[in-house]
Design a protein around this motif. Structure first.
Motif, PDB file in Angstrom:
ATOM      1  N   UNK A  28     -33.358  24.703   9.591  1.00  0.00           N
ATOM      2  CA  UNK A  28     -32.893  24.492  10.900  1.00  0.00           C
ATOM      3  C   UNK A  28     -31.747  23.423  11.229  1.00  0.00           C
ATOM      4  N   UNK A  29     -31.535  22.568  10.494  1.00  0.00           N
ATOM      5  CA  UNK A  29     -30.596  21.447  10.685  1.00  0.00           C
ATOM      6  C   UNK A  29     -29.029  22.050  10.486  1.00  0.00           C
ATOM      7  N   UNK A  30     -29.093  23.265   9.597  1.00  0.00           N
ATOM      8  CA  UNK A  30     -27.847  23.786   9.384  1.00  0.00           C
ATOM      9  C   UNK A  30     -27.309  24.896  10.412  1.00  0.00           C
ATOM     10  N   UNK A  31     -28.260  25.147  11.310  1.00  0.00           N
ATOM     11  CA  UNK A  31     -28.121  26.206  12.558  1.00  0.00           C
ATOM     12  C   UNK A  31     -27.601  25.430  13.629  1.00  0.00           C
ATOM     13  N   UNK A  32     -26.738  26.331  14.405  1.00  0.00           N
ATOM     14  CA  UNK A  32     -26.480  25.806  15.805  1.00  0.00           C
ATOM     15  C   UNK A  32     -27.660  25.453  16.605  1.00  0.00           C
ATOM     16  N   UNK A  38     -35.238  25.131  18.966  1.00  0.00           N
ATOM     17  CA  UNK A  38     -35.967  24.002  19.119  1.00  0.00           C
ATOM     18  C   UNK A  38     -37.571  24.184  19.437  1.00  0.00           C
ATOM     19  N   UNK A  39     -37.719  25.053  20.236  1.00  0.00           N
ATOM     20  CA  UNK A  39     -39.020  25.228  20.549  1.00  0.00           C
ATOM     21  C   UNK A  39     -39.818  25.849  19.369  1.00  0.00           C
ATOM     22  N   UNK A  40     -39.322  26.926  18.666  1.00  0.00           N
ATOM     23  CA  UNK A  40     -39.809  27.436  17.291  1.00  0.00           C
ATOM     24  C   UNK A  40     -39.940  26.400  16.457  1.00  0.00           C
ATOM     25  N   UNK A  41     -39.128  25.370  16.158  1.00  0.00           N
ATOM     26  CA  UNK A  41     -39.420  24.309  15.122  1.00  0.00           C
ATOM     27  C   UNK A  41     -40.494  23.265  15.759  1.00  0.00           C
TER      28      UNK A  41
END
Length: 115
Positions: A28-32, A38-41
């Motif tokens: 996730x951190x590597x994605x824009x 953010x909701x998914x995470x």
């Protein structure tokens, strides 16, 4: 069922979930960032909290294991708070601490089962 086997199962299950969440967070951190991402995470982190709550509930009558699950559950709540604050370093620390709690819990259960 033997108490130690029950605790080991749920602690080991939580460990596997935490490891996978950690891997997903690093991805996730590597994605824009986007609001949907953010909701998914956040939902993934909530799933982690639910997994720990399940273990805590199932093992509620096993006194020595309660502290491990309670501490890990508290860390899961802090994880969600830290994610909402966008404190990614703290999120990683929360995940590491949760993993340590469940690893120690599983190892303790295994040792008690051998004795």
């Amino acid at each position: 069922m033997n108490d130690e086997i029950l605790v080991f199962h749920y602690a080991d299950r939580a460990k596997a979930f935490i490891i996978e969440v950690f891997r997903l967070f690093e991805y996730y951190e590597g994605l824009e960032g986007s609001e949907e991402l953010e909701k998914l995470m956040l939902e993934i982190f909530k799933g982690c909290e639910k997994e720990l709550t399940l273990g805590k509930t199932v093992c509620s009558n096993i006194k020595w294991a309660q502290d491990y699950f309670e501490d890990a559950s508290k860390l899961a709540r802090e994880l969600i708070r830290d994610f909402n604050r966008k404190d990614h370093e703290r999120v990683k620390e929360d995940l590491r601490n949760m993993l340590n709690k469940m690893t120690t819990c599983a190892a303790t259960a295994e040792t008690k089962n051998i004795d």
